[in-house]
Design an enzyme around this catalytic site. Structure first.
Site, PDB file in Angstrom:
ATOM      1  N   ALA A  65      11.226  14.652   3.676  1.00  0.00           N
ATOM      2  CA  ALA A  65      11.008  14.254   2.295  1.00  0.00           C
ATOM      3  C   ALA A  65      10.241  15.388   1.614  1.00  0.00           C
ATOM      4  CB  ALA A  65      10.202  12.962   2.254  1.00  0.00           C
ATOM      5  N   GLY A 108      11.891  13.072   7.146  1.00  0.00           N
ATOM      6  CA  GLY A 108      12.990  12.350   6.510  1.00  0.00           C
ATOM      7  C   GLY A 108      14.359  12.941   6.848  1.00  0.00           C
ATOM      8  N   GLU A 111      15.219  11.414  10.038  1.00  0.00           N
ATOM      9  CA  GLU A 111      15.500   9.997   9.759  1.00  0.00           C
ATOM     10  C   GLU A 111      16.870   9.829   9.092  1.00  0.00           C
ATOM     11  OE1 GLU A 111      11.650   9.773   7.805  1.00  0.00           O
ATOM     12  OE2 GLU A 111      11.207   7.989   8.998  1.00  0.00           O
ATOM     13  N   GLU A 131       5.325  14.236  10.616  1.00  0.00           N
ATOM     14  CA  GLU A 131       4.481  13.651   9.563  1.00  0.00           C
ATOM     15  C   GLU A 131       3.017  13.613   9.959  1.00  0.00           C
ATOM     16  OE1 GLU A 131       7.417  12.445  10.527  1.00  0.00           O
ATOM     17  OE2 GLU A 131       8.573  11.746   8.789  1.00  0.00           O
TER      18      GLU A 131
END
Ligand code: CAA
Length: 257
Positions: A65, A108, A111, A131
């Site tokens: 992200a 992300g 993911e 993260e």
């Protein structure tokens, strides 16, 4: 190359969605995710497309992200932006999704790859959920999907200690379906998608639903659901055609009905 954040192509019956923020290692900001989800929904609704490939570029599938976009956000802003809720739309895609991963698939990005149904990786692929290094945890399914894919012990190391998995490890531990040289990963992903796209569409759709059910339910529920979907396929023309073609010793002609 176009400066659109997401590029769309079709190859035969395969829809390809390419994340296009190379300078930011394809970091997934809100605009990219919105365009990616819209493209996946459009391919899902297009009868000419039978399977979808999501990819980035050789250096990065996606490095996570967009940290710049989130750095100063409050809880309220994160909630109001529905940042992760957007990802839920991907779970509703009925056609097979294949991630073609080269380079970084972090946070992300990892993911997103795991939200796909299969992963074809180049030898340069690196998977991880770093993260923890920026004071947060995975927020788009990473703790759940990685644990289901590779097991608790390794998932703990990846998520709690920021360990990266190289392509060979990803294949060995069941995260990636196959690993190929970097020059071949796109071709391999498109070929795999094309093979699936040529199969009986309704059976592919219900097969995906049934396999996903295995991840999401206890065994008894999953078996009951599989049986319901199995019986349901006997109401389709493709089941009659598929079985008759076998008996006639000829290829089946799928109608998607
Ligand atoms: N968000 C925003 N920008 C990013 C980014 C990200 N996730 N990852 C990389 N970039 C940007 C960098 O800021 C840099 O931009 P500038 O040139 O403007 O400085 C550019 O992409 C190239 O990156 P690096 O110079 O860092 O490249 P590198 O080869 O030295 O390192 C890397 C590569 C190891 C992937 C490193 O960029 C990195 O660690 N990125 C962050 C990975 C990460 O923490 N991802 C998780 C994000 S949080 C998340 O995803 C939450 C969730 O669960 C939804």
């Amino acid at each position: 190359m176009s400066d659109a954040l997401v590029l769309i192509e079709t190859h035969g019956r395969v829809g390809v969605i390419r994340i296009n923020r190379p300078k930011q290692l394809n970091a997934l900001n809100g605009a990219v995710m919105r365009m990616l989800v819209d493209a996946a929904l459009a391919f899902d609704a297009d009868a000419a497309v039978g399977a979808i490939v999501i990819t980035g570029d050789e250096r990065a599938f996606a490095a996570g992200a967009d940290i710049k976009e989130m750095a100063a956000a409050s809880v309220v802003e994160m909630l109001q932006a529905n940042r992760i809720e957007l990802w839920d739309a991907l779970r509703g895609i009925k056609k097979p999704l294949i991630a073609a991963v080269s380079g970084w698939a972090l946070g992300g990005g990892c993911e997103l790859a795991m939200a796909c149904d299969m992963i074809v990786a180049s030898e340069t692929a690196r998977f991880g959920q770093p993260e923890i290094n920026i004071g947060i945890i995975p927020g788009a399914g990473g703790t759940q999907r990685l644990t289901r894919a590779v097991g608790k012990a390794l998932a703990m190391e990846v998520i709690l200690n920021g360990r990266f998995l190289d392509a060979a490890e990803a294949e060995r531990f069941g995260l990636a379906n196959r690993v190929v040289p970097v020059e071949q990963y796109m071709r391999t992903a498109i070929e795999l998608a094309q093979q699936i796209a040529e199969r009986a569409p309704l059976a592919v759709r219900l097969a995906k639903e049934a396999v996903n059910q295995a991840q999401e339910s206890v065994l008894a529920e999953g078996i009951a659901d599989e049986r319901r979907l199995f019986y349901m396929l006997f109401s389709t023309e493709d089941q009659k055609e598929g079985m008759q073609a076998f008996l006639d010793k000829r290829p089946a002609r799928w109608q998607g009905r």
